[in-house]
Design a protein around this motif. Structure first.
Motif, PDB file in Angstrom:
ATOM      1  N   THR A 110       0.936  -1.330  -0.389  1.00  9.72           N
ATOM      2  CA  THR A 110       0.104  -0.120   0.417  1.00  9.72           C
ATOM      3  C   THR A 110       0.723   1.282  -0.071  1.00  9.72           C
ATOM      4  OG1 THR A 110      -0.317   0.042   2.630  1.00  9.72           O
ATOM      5  CG2 THR A 110      -2.050  -0.677   1.020  1.00  9.72           C
ATOM      6  N   ARG A 111       2.226   1.619   0.024  1.00  9.70           N
ATOM      7  CA  ARG A 111       3.072   2.149   0.739  1.00  9.70           C
ATOM      8  C   ARG A 111       4.711   2.149  -0.869  1.00  9.70           C
ATOM      9  NH1 ARG A 111       1.792   0.859   5.794  1.00  9.70           N
ATOM     10  NH2 ARG A 111       3.162  -0.956   5.546  1.00  9.70           N
ATOM     11  N   ARG A 112       4.099   1.452  -1.432  1.00 14.24           N
ATOM     12  CA  ARG A 112       5.347   0.884  -2.445  1.00 14.24           C
ATOM     13  C   ARG A 112       4.744   0.524  -3.853  1.00 14.24           C
ATOM     14  NH1 ARG A 112      10.837   0.435   0.008  1.00 14.24           N
ATOM     15  NH2 ARG A 112      10.671  -0.029   2.093  1.00 14.24           N
ATOM     16  N   PRO A 113       4.650   1.566  -4.516  1.00 19.14           N
ATOM     17  CA  PRO A 113       3.867   1.629  -5.878  1.00 19.14           C
ATOM     18  C   PRO A 113       3.800  -0.122  -6.944  1.00 19.14           C
ATOM     19  CG  PRO A 113       3.535   3.445  -5.873  1.00 19.14           C
ATOM     20  CD  PRO A 113       4.644   2.981  -4.279  1.00 19.14           C
ATOM     21  N   ALA A 114       5.579  -0.070  -6.777  1.00 17.90           N
ATOM     22  CA  ALA A 114       6.676  -1.346  -7.828  1.00 17.90           C
ATOM     23  C   ALA A 114       5.896  -2.313  -7.218  1.00 17.90           C
ATOM     24  CB  ALA A 114       7.671  -0.975  -8.116  1.00 17.90           C
ATOM     25  N   LEU A 115       5.709  -2.749  -6.085  1.00 15.41           N
ATOM     26  CA  LEU A 115       5.061  -3.915  -4.670  1.00 15.41           C
ATOM     27  C   LEU A 115       3.945  -4.447  -5.495  1.00 15.41           C
ATOM     28  CD1 LEU A 115       6.323  -6.011  -2.971  1.00 15.41           C
ATOM     29  CD2 LEU A 115       6.143  -4.686  -1.073  1.00 15.41           C
TER      30      LEU A 115
END
Length: 181
Positions: A110-115
């Motif tokens: 939810t905090r890391r777009p690539a992940l």
């Protein structure tokens, strides 16, 4: 970057252990090195950065938790579907660490777009594969409803054991696969 596939897999598995035990904030290269029992600096030789390590852990978890193809080679029936769902529960329970790490990764996504993108693509592909298998075998019930129900049941069982009564999975699967019986 180093390319020893066995070492890379061992490091990713160690990252999964760290995620399950310490959460995403505890995932550092040094913690992975310690968990993998390798010299300090080893993980940083295999992964470009922490985001790369998180993404690789997310993809590896799905490999660990996924079904064995031999388990899918049975005649279609409601009993087959029930057995598959029980097998899923067994796999998730047997690799509780992997499942808990996956929950940590979903929160971190939810905090890391690539992940988030990597996990979304993998889970969407898994869901589509499940739907296709369901339809190809003519299995009863709605695969999306089963996915959501079993996911919710496993979340409760592995994070708050004792909330659901014994046999809850079987009861829910029975109600979804054989409504009205």
């Amino acid at each position: 970057m180093r390319s020893n596939p066995e070492r890379r897999t061992a490091l990713v598995d160690a990252a999964i252990e760290v995620l399950a035990a310490e959460g995403a904030r505890g995932l550092t290269f040094r913690a992975v090195d310690t968990a993998a029992a390798v010299p300090n600096g080893t993980a940083s030789n295999y992964f470009a950065n922490r985001d790369d390590l998180l993404t690789q852990a997310g993809l590896r978890i799905h490999d660990r938790l996924g079904p064995n193809p031999a388990d899918l080679d049975q005649p279609p029936s409601a009993e087959f579907l029930t057995a598959l769902l029980q097998l899923l529960r067994h796999r998730l329970t047997a690799d509780r660490t992997g499942y808990l790490a996956l929950l940590e990764l979903r929160l971190e996504a939810t905090r890391r777009p690539a992940l988030q993108q990597a996990l979304t693509e993998r889970v969407r592909a898994n869901l589509e594969e499940n739907r296709a298998l369901h339809e190809a075998h003519g299995l009863p019930g709605d695969p999306l409803v089963l996915y959501c129900a079993v996911g919710g049941l496993m979340l409760e069982q592995l994070t708050l054991p004792g909330v659901l009564p014994e046999g809850a999975l079987e009861d829910v699967v029975q109600a979804l696969v054989h409504p009205g019986t």
